[in-house]
Design a protein around this motif. Structure first.
Motif, PDB file in Angstrom:
ATOM      1  N   TRP A  54       0.838  -1.205   0.000  1.00  0.00           N
ATOM      2  CA  TRP A  54       0.000   0.000   0.000  1.00  0.00           C
ATOM      3  C   TRP A  54       0.870   1.252   0.000  1.00  0.00           C
ATOM      4  CZ3 TRP A  54      -4.820   1.729  -0.795  1.00  0.00           C
ATOM      5  CH2 TRP A  54      -5.058   3.060  -0.467  1.00  0.00           C
ATOM      6  N   ASN A  55       1.760   1.336   0.964  1.00  0.00           N
ATOM      7  CA  ASN A  55       2.523   2.568   1.162  1.00  0.00           C
ATOM      8  C   ASN A  55       3.514   2.853   0.031  1.00  0.00           C
ATOM      9  OD1 ASN A  55       1.209   3.384   3.539  1.00  0.00           O
ATOM     10  ND2 ASN A  55       2.430   1.951   4.725  1.00  0.00           N
ATOM     11  N   ASP A  56       3.954   1.806  -0.677  1.00  0.00           N
ATOM     12  CA  ASP A  56       4.850   2.014  -1.817  1.00  0.00           C
ATOM     13  C   ASP A  56       4.120   2.552  -3.046  1.00  0.00           C
ATOM     14  OD1 ASP A  56       6.986   1.154  -0.312  1.00  0.00           O
ATOM     15  OD2 ASP A  56       7.191  -0.788  -1.320  1.00  0.00           O
ATOM     16  N   SER A  57       2.798   2.386  -3.093  1.00  0.00           N
ATOM     17  CA  SER A  57       2.073   2.772  -4.302  1.00  0.00           C
ATOM     18  C   SER A  57       0.985   3.826  -4.082  1.00  0.00           C
ATOM     19  CB  SER A  57       1.468   1.527  -4.959  1.00  0.00           C
ATOM     20  OG  SER A  57       0.588   0.886  -4.065  1.00  0.00           O
ATOM     21  N   HIS A  58       0.904   4.389  -2.866  1.00  0.00           N
ATOM     22  CA  HIS A  58      -0.112   5.404  -2.579  1.00  0.00           C
ATOM     23  C   HIS A  58       0.510   6.571  -1.818  1.00  0.00           C
ATOM     24  CE1 HIS A  58      -2.493   1.804  -3.408  1.00  0.00           C
ATOM     25  NE2 HIS A  58      -3.432   2.636  -3.803  1.00  0.00           N
ATOM     26  N   GLU A  59      -0.078   7.729  -1.978  1.00  0.00           N
ATOM     27  CA  GLU A  59       0.455   8.929  -1.334  1.00  0.00           C
ATOM     28  C   GLU A  59       0.151   8.989   0.159  1.00  0.00           C
ATOM     29  OE1 GLU A  59      -0.534  12.530  -3.381  1.00  0.00           O
ATOM     30  OE2 GLU A  59       0.041  11.695  -5.323  1.00  0.00           O
ATOM     31  N   ILE A  60      -0.940   8.395   0.561  1.00  0.00           N
ATOM     32  CA  ILE A  60      -1.336   8.454   1.974  1.00  0.00           C
ATOM     33  C   ILE A  60      -0.755   7.250   2.703  1.00  0.00           C
ATOM     34  CG2 ILE A  60      -3.257   8.477   3.607  1.00  0.00           C
ATOM     35  CD1 ILE A  60      -4.984   9.664   1.369  1.00  0.00           C
ATOM     36  N   TYR A  61       0.166   7.514   3.646  1.00  0.00           N
ATOM     37  CA  TYR A  61       0.746   6.435   4.461  1.00  0.00           C
ATOM     38  C   TYR A  61      -0.295   5.989   5.478  1.00  0.00           C
ATOM     39  CZ  TYR A  61       3.489   3.905   7.850  1.00  0.00           C
ATOM     40  OH  TYR A  61       3.951   2.929   8.702  1.00  0.00           O
ATOM     41  N   ILE A  62      -0.533   4.686   5.538  1.00  0.00           N
ATOM     42  CA  ILE A  62      -1.470   4.118   6.511  1.00  0.00           C
ATOM     43  C   ILE A  62      -0.787   2.922   7.163  1.00  0.00           C
ATOM     44  CG2 ILE A  62      -3.762   3.141   6.900  1.00  0.00           C
ATOM     45  CD1 ILE A  62      -4.667   4.558   4.302  1.00  0.00           C
ATOM     46  N   SER A  63      -0.685   2.965   8.491  1.00  0.00           N
ATOM     47  CA  SER A  63      -0.035   1.879   9.230  1.00  0.00           C
ATOM     48  C   SER A  63      -0.997   0.709   9.418  1.00  0.00           C
ATOM     49  CB  SER A  63       0.427   2.383  10.597  1.00  0.00           C
ATOM     50  OG  SER A  63      -0.698   2.603  11.442  1.00  0.00           O
ATOM     51  N   ASN A  64      -0.453  -0.442   9.785  1.00  0.00           N
ATOM     52  CA  ASN A  64      -1.295  -1.613  10.068  1.00  0.00           C
ATOM     53  C   ASN A  64      -2.307  -1.324  11.168  1.00  0.00           C
ATOM     54  OD1 ASN A  64      -0.571  -3.680   8.248  1.00  0.00           O
ATOM     55  ND2 ASN A  64       1.360  -3.936   9.320  1.00  0.00           N
ATOM     56  N   SER A  65      -1.893  -0.622  12.196  1.00  0.00           N
ATOM     57  CA  SER A  65      -2.817  -0.279  13.286  1.00  0.00           C
ATOM     58  C   SER A  65      -3.958   0.593  12.774  1.00  0.00           C
ATOM     59  CB  SER A  65      -2.071   0.429  14.411  1.00  0.00           C
ATOM     60  OG  SER A  65      -1.112  -0.430  14.966  1.00  0.00           O
ATOM     61  N   GLU A  66      -3.625   1.517  11.873  1.00  0.00           N
ATOM     62  CA  GLU A  66      -4.672   2.368  11.303  1.00  0.00           C
ATOM     63  C   GLU A  66      -5.622   1.547  10.424  1.00  0.00           C
ATOM     64  OE1 GLU A  66      -2.512   6.716  11.157  1.00  0.00           O
ATOM     65  OE2 GLU A  66      -1.916   5.216   9.652  1.00  0.00           O
ATOM     66  N   TRP A  67      -5.079   0.589   9.657  1.00  0.00           N
ATOM     67  CA  TRP A  67      -5.942  -0.288   8.856  1.00  0.00           C
ATOM     68  C   TRP A  67      -6.871  -1.092   9.765  1.00  0.00           C
ATOM     69  CZ3 TRP A  67      -6.837   0.886   4.220  1.00  0.00           C
ATOM     70  CH2 TRP A  67      -5.855   1.283   3.327  1.00  0.00           C
ATOM     71  N   PHE A  68      -6.324  -1.563  10.869  1.00  0.00           N
ATOM     72  CA  PHE A  68      -7.105  -2.367  11.803  1.00  0.00           C
ATOM     73  C   PHE A  68      -8.279  -1.548  12.348  1.00  0.00           C
ATOM     74  CE2 PHE A  68      -7.145  -5.183  15.746  1.00  0.00           C
ATOM     75  CZ  PHE A  68      -7.558  -6.302  15.050  1.00  0.00           C
ATOM     76  N   ILE A  69      -8.022  -0.296  12.666  1.00  0.00           N
ATOM     77  CA  ILE A  69      -9.071   0.601  13.157  1.00  0.00           C
ATOM     78  C   ILE A  69     -10.083   0.886  12.045  1.00  0.00           C
ATOM     79  CG2 ILE A  69      -9.513   2.977  13.928  1.00  0.00           C
ATOM     80  CD1 ILE A  69      -6.816   2.685  15.542  1.00  0.00           C
ATOM     81  N   MET A  70      -9.591   1.154  10.843  1.00  0.00           N
ATOM     82  CA  MET A  70     -10.500   1.424   9.724  1.00  0.00           C
ATOM     83  C   MET A  70     -11.420   0.237   9.452  1.00  0.00           C
ATOM     84  SD  MET A  70      -7.953   3.538   7.161  1.00  0.00           S
ATOM     85  CE  MET A  70      -9.128   3.699   5.807  1.00  0.00           C
ATOM     86  N   ALA A  71     -10.914  -0.981   9.633  1.00  0.00           N
ATOM     87  CA  ALA A  71     -11.734  -2.178   9.425  1.00  0.00           C
ATOM     88  C   ALA A  71     -12.895  -2.229  10.413  1.00  0.00           C
ATOM     89  CB  ALA A  71     -10.877  -3.434   9.555  1.00  0.00           C
ATOM     90  N   ARG A  72     -12.683  -1.734  11.621  1.00  0.00           N
ATOM     91  CA  ARG A  72     -13.742  -1.723  12.632  1.00  0.00           C
ATOM     92  C   ARG A  72     -14.781  -0.634  12.351  1.00  0.00           C
ATOM     93  NH1 ARG A  72     -11.476  -5.702  13.166  1.00  0.00           N
ATOM     94  NH2 ARG A  72     -10.772  -6.775  14.997  1.00  0.00           N
ATOM     95  N   ILE A  73     -14.409   0.345  11.546  1.00  0.00           N
ATOM     96  CA  ILE A  73     -15.280   1.487  11.256  1.00  0.00           C
ATOM     97  C   ILE A  73     -16.029   1.304   9.938  1.00  0.00           C
ATOM     98  CG2 ILE A  73     -15.334   3.982  10.849  1.00  0.00           C
ATOM     99  CD1 ILE A  73     -12.728   4.182  12.503  1.00  0.00           C
ATOM    100  N   TYR A  74     -15.435   0.602   8.983  1.00  0.00           N
ATOM    101  CA  TYR A  74     -15.977   0.497   7.625  1.00  0.00           C
ATOM    102  C   TYR A  74     -17.453   0.103   7.628  1.00  0.00           C
ATOM    103  CZ  TYR A  74     -16.342  -0.898   2.727  1.00  0.00           C
ATOM    104  OH  TYR A  74     -16.737  -1.030   1.408  1.00  0.00           O
ATOM    105  N   LYS A  75     -18.267   0.935   6.964  1.00  0.00           N
ATOM    106  CA  LYS A  75     -19.722   0.729   6.809  1.00  0.00           C
ATOM    107  C   LYS A  75     -20.479   0.713   8.135  1.00  0.00           C
ATOM    108  CE  LYS A  75     -19.711   0.257   2.269  1.00  0.00           C
ATOM    109  NZ  LYS A  75     -20.256   1.275   1.391  1.00  0.00           N
ATOM    110  N   LYS A  76     -19.860   1.240   9.184  1.00  0.00           N
ATOM    111  CA  LYS A  76     -20.512   1.338  10.500  1.00  0.00           C
ATOM    112  C   LYS A  76     -20.267   2.733  11.049  1.00  0.00           C
ATOM    113  CE  LYS A  76     -19.238  -3.415  11.458  1.00  0.00           C
ATOM    114  NZ  LYS A  76     -17.896  -3.917  11.490  1.00  0.00           N
ATOM    115  N   GLN A  77     -20.826   3.019  12.197  1.00  0.00           N
ATOM    116  CA  GLN A  77     -20.541   4.256  12.912  1.00  0.00           C
ATOM    117  C   GLN A  77     -20.333   3.933  14.397  1.00  0.00           C
ATOM    118  OE1 GLN A  77     -23.509   7.242  12.013  1.00  0.00           O
ATOM    119  NE2 GLN A  77     -22.474   7.712  10.107  1.00  0.00           N
TER     120      GLN A  77
END
Length: 162
Positions: free
Chosen positions: A38-61
């Motif tokens: 991800w980080n090698d091919s995208h401008e926005i750096y996202i860590s594994n911890s941030e991905w883990f948090i985003m997974a808990r948020i995706y399509k929910k509130q």
């Protein structure tokens, strides 16, 4: 040549590991790889911890408290990651409807786009693994991992008190 040595070292190292360590090593390897891809091919750096948090948020509130409870990261670090995601324009923080003290989280449009692109990246990685070990083995592994193993977060707490 270096790549071959690394692969054979991995394979020999994995031979002597128990189930828990094998799962942990493979998980670490896959998470490191997906983060780097991800980080090698995208401008926005996202860590594994941030991905883990985003997974808990995706399509929910969910509330921040809910996310903090269901990610294996300290509450303080979770708040730090959420603030980082907000500053990147990936997460939005709002007051909860029923409780002004609680804050709810949602992915922004950009956050959802990044999450979905990362899901596609992981699907491509899964296809590459299936090419190596067979799609039947991938399906079987996924089914085994989804099974009820008779363990939960409470399991440790119950056995610890005996």
């Amino acid at each position: 040549m270096k790549k071959k040595k690394a692969v054979s070292w991995l394979n020999s190292e994995f031979q002597n590991l128990d189930l828990v360590d094998l799962l942990g090593e493979r998980h670490f390897l896959l998470r490191s790889l997906t983060e780097r891809l991800w980080n090698d091919s995208h401008e926005i750096y996202i860590s594994n911890s941030e991905w883990f948090i985003m997974a808990r948020i995706y399509k929910k509130q969910p509330t921040i408290a809910y996310v903090s409870k269901y990610v294996d990261i300290s509450r303080q670090a979770t708040h730090k990651f959420i603030k980082s995601l907000e500053s990147k324009g990936l997460v939005e923080i709002k007051n909860a409807e029923n409780n002004r003290k609680e804050k709810c989280l949602s992915l922004t449009k950009l956050g959802e786009e990044c999450y979905e692109k990362n899901e596609a990246l992981k699907a491509t990685l899964e296809e590459k693994i299936a090419d190596k070990i067979g799609s039947e083995n991938i399906s079987l592994l996924k089914e085994i991992l989804k099974m009820d193993w008779g363990l939960s977060r409470d399991y440790y707490n119950n056995t610890e008190n005996k």
